[in-house]
Design an enzyme around this catalytic site. Structure first.
Site, mmCIF file in Angstrom:
data_model
loop_
_atom_site.group_PDB
_atom_site.id
_atom_site.type_symbol
_atom_site.label_atom_id
_atom_site.label_comp_id
_atom_site.label_asym_id
_atom_site.label_seq_id
_atom_site.Cartn_x
_atom_site.Cartn_y
_atom_site.Cartn_z
ATOM 1 N N GLY A 162 6.974 7.344 6.599
ATOM 2 C CA GLY A 162 6.087 8.007 5.659
ATOM 3 C C GLY A 162 6.668 9.241 5.001
ATOM 4 O O GLY A 162 5.980 9.906 4.219
ATOM 5 N N ASP A 215 6.801 5.025 -9.653
ATOM 6 C CA ASP A 215 7.608 4.727 -8.470
ATOM 7 C C ASP A 215 9.098 4.685 -8.790
ATOM 8 O O ASP A 215 9.748 3.650 -8.714
ATOM 9 C CB ASP A 215 7.158 3.410 -7.828
ATOM 10 C CG ASP A 215 5.760 3.507 -7.239
ATOM 11 O OD1 ASP A 215 5.222 4.622 -7.200
ATOM 12 O OD2 ASP A 215 5.201 2.484 -6.830
ATOM 13 N N ASP A 262 3.977 -4.480 -7.286
ATOM 14 C CA ASP A 262 3.342 -3.292 -6.715
ATOM 15 C C ASP A 262 3.851 -2.012 -7.368
ATOM 16 O O ASP A 262 3.309 -0.933 -7.117
ATOM 17 C CB ASP A 262 3.559 -3.235 -5.203
ATOM 18 C CG ASP A 262 5.027 -3.293 -4.824
ATOM 19 O OD1 ASP A 262 5.640 -4.346 -5.034
ATOM 20 O OD2 ASP A 262 5.563 -2.283 -4.314
ATOM 21 N N GLY A 314 0.800 -1.216 0.000
ATOM 22 C CA GLY A 314 0.000 0.000 0.000
ATOM 23 C C GLY A 314 0.835 1.269 0.000
ATOM 24 O O GLY A 314 2.064 1.243 0.054
#
Length: 611
Positions: free
Chosen positions: A189, A333, A323, A153
């Site tokens: 994060g 990404d 992912d 995620g």
């Protein structure tokens, strides 16, 4: 602390600058797909209600406590494809660069953001709310280095929502480095400046090179201290994509046997991004395949096309986990990516990949392996169709007909990849007119084999080919000029073991005996000076002079670390507007070195998965 607290509620409901009112927000993903039940309401919706209540004289405070731990602490999220989120406030955000091309995609301009850089920095770092946005984070899983990793995620990216912008369509805006979400696992994060600079520049650069990619809007530096191997300063990239749905977005719910969620996501992707598939199915033009089989086929085609372009420009993704694979075939990404210095099919740009799974030459094979992983969650939909009743039992194994159909779709990958790679490479070699089925084997691969043997600078070698047409239009059929070009190529060899003299002779023999005749054939047997000039110019538009190699990125990063923030913005211009230029404008002349030889310290630089 809960979101009913005044300080946080105030941050969530602050007014925005004028340009923010031009952003037309939409929330199709969160409206149409199942969300995380633990946080059933957006923190921003709570703040909206609080604001409305506060504006009513004598109204009581609305108390809707949502503990921050609910939307920041790592936890399993089940039965959902997303979770509500809220970016953290960043200390002293500072606008460093804005992509005008990226800004236009959402209906803004570079100048509008620079008119009030402090307000823009606050908005695009997540420190100030953009009215109409309802932030959330994707829930997905993935295979990492070939091993199933279960839930992953968006651990450091928060989607603000989808911006609808007229002719430019719908773009989902993400803030990367915006703080923890339920998917952050053991991480904080945040993003550091070096990785943020790399991703911000790479996405816009890849678009300029003609490679399908996510896009960048802005780069904001912050004074947040981020702990990696050492303490580093933070940054936030505002990045864009029509969708951030990945192969792993389908894999995770399928692994949990949540077939209704898989079908809902597939229907969403079809309806929002491939409506032609639905329309053709309704018109009876689907050729006997249901929409999910055709979704898989489209993913195969788009992925093959993108990876073919990676190989043509010498791009190494570095971490091709499922992912990190876009259902739209975009390059997303940007982590430990690299562009080739020396041409080396075995080059591994990620030092977290000691086995070389994601080596440059392995990328086409890995992409197909990843598509096979995507086929697995789609197989039940391919078998049962859009009217499936998932309350009925599902054995978990597709029927033979489904397996055969799926294999047939996956088998199309090689042909699509080969055709696109041949198309792009022919253009890079100046073969614009008559395609020969053997060009890859007889013209392209022999040249690449010579480059590989000597470890020749790939970008320089391809740019040098642009001089061949005019060399052939000169005296003695270009023999002396071709010999000089072979000598120049030898001078950009990074393999110190290769004996340069015999190699130069072989390169000259290739240029004169293989490449020149094919180039002449494509020009109908005649390369006049005028024709040669046109062909050479067209080739220069296919072969960039400036490429974001790792050593170039490192130079930009080091200048920014020393306080030269403005160089990031100027480097963006070099890598986009001027990537194919023979010379740079005077104000960018310092960047001429980026087209020069690879410095010794910069040869074969690798990054880790944390960039």
């Amino acid at each position: 602390m809960s979101l009913g607290d005044a300080a946080l509620a105030q941050r969530l409901r602050v007014s925005a600058v004028g340009w923010a009112g031009r952003l037309r927000w939409s929330d199709t993903f969160t409206r149409e797909l199942p969300g995380d039940a633990v946080v059933p309401e957006s923190p921003y919706a709570v703040a909206d209600r609080q604001t409305q209540q506060d504006s009513t004289e004598g109204a009581e405070e609305v108390a809707v406590p949502i503990p921050e731990a609910s939307f920041r602490a790592s936890r399993p999220v089940r039965g959902a494809l997303w979770s509500w989120a809220a970016p953290v406030s960043q200390p002293n955000p500072r606008l460093v660069s804005v992509s005008d091309a990226g800004a236009r995609l959402v209906g803004l301009t570079r100048s509008a953001l620079w008119d009030d850089p402090q307000a823009a920095a606050a908005a695009w770092s997540g420190s100030r709310r953009l009215p109409g946005s309802r932030p959330w984070a994707h829930c997905y899983g993935g295979h990492q280095f070939g091993v199933w990793a279960d839930q992953l995620g968006d651990g450091r990216a928060v989607s603000l929502g989808e911006v609808v912008s007229g002719a430019h369509g719908r773009w989902e805006v993400q803030l990367k480095g915006a703080g923890r979400t339920p998917y952050s696992r053991f991480a904080d994060g945040y993003a550091v400046r070096r990785s943020s600079i790399r991703e911000y520049l790479a996405a816009e650069h890849m678009d300029a090179l003609g490679v399908p990619t996510s896009r960048s809007l802005s780069l904001v530096f912050t004074d947040r201290i981020v702990q990696r191997e050492d303490e580093e300063l933070g940054a936030v990239v505002a990045r864009l994509a029509p969708s951030w749905v990945r192969f792993g977005s389908f894999e995770l719910p399928a692994s949990r046997r949540e077939h209704t969620a898989v079908q809902a996501l597939a229907d969403y992707v079809l309806g929002r991004h491939f409506p032609d598939i639905i329309a053709e199915e309704a018109q009876g033009m689907a050729g006997g395949q249901n929409r999910y089989a055709r979704l898989l086929r489209r993913a195969v085609q788009l992925t093959a096309t993108t990876v073919a372009r990676w190989q043509a420009v010498g791009f190494c993704h570095g971490v091709m986990n499922t992912d990190n694979m876009s259902i739209l075939g975009l390059t997303i990404d940007y982590g430990p990516f690299a562009f080739l210095d020396a041409y080396d099919p075995g080059f591994v740009c990620n030092h977290s990949d000691p086995a070389g799974r994601y080596a440059f030459g392995e990328q086409p094979r890995v992409a197909l392996w990843n598509l096979l992983r995507l086929a697995s969650p789609l197989a039940p939909l391919i078998e049962r169709g859009p009217c499936a009743d998932w309350s009925a039992s599902w054995a978990g194994e597709p029927q033979k007909a489904t397996v055969t159909a799926t294999q047939g779709i996956l088998n199309e990958y090689s042909a699509v990849f080969g055709a696109e790679y041949a198309r792009v490479m022919r253009r890079k070699f100046g073969l614009f007119n008559c395609a020969n089925d053997n060009d890859l084997d007889t013209v392209v691969q022999p040249f690449l084999d010579l480059l590989s043997e000597a470890g020749t600078d790939y970008v320089y070698a391809m740019r040098t080919l642009c001089d061949v047409p005019q060399a052939l239009a000169g005296e003695d059929g270009g023999s002396k000029a071709l010999a000089r070009l072979a000598d120049l190529l030898s001078g950009r060899s990074l393999n110190t073991v290769c004996d340069p003299e015999p190699w130069k002779h072989r390169m000259h023999a290739y240029l004169q005996g293989v490449y020149a005749p094919r180039l002449l054939e494509d020009a109908s047997g005649s390369l006049t000076a005028a024709v040669a000039a046109v062909v050479g110019e067209r080739m220069r538009r296919e072969n960039p002079r400036f490429v974001l190699r790792n050593w170039v990125a490192q130079d930009i990063i080091e200048r920014a670390e020393k306080g030269d923030d403005a160089w990031v913005d100027r480097a963006l211009a070099v890598l986009t507007t001027h990537a194919f230029a023979d010379r740079l404008p005077e104000e960018l002349a310092e960047a001429e070195k980026y087209a020069g030889p690879v410095p010794e310290w910069g040869e074969g630089l690798q990054c880790s998965c944390s960039s």
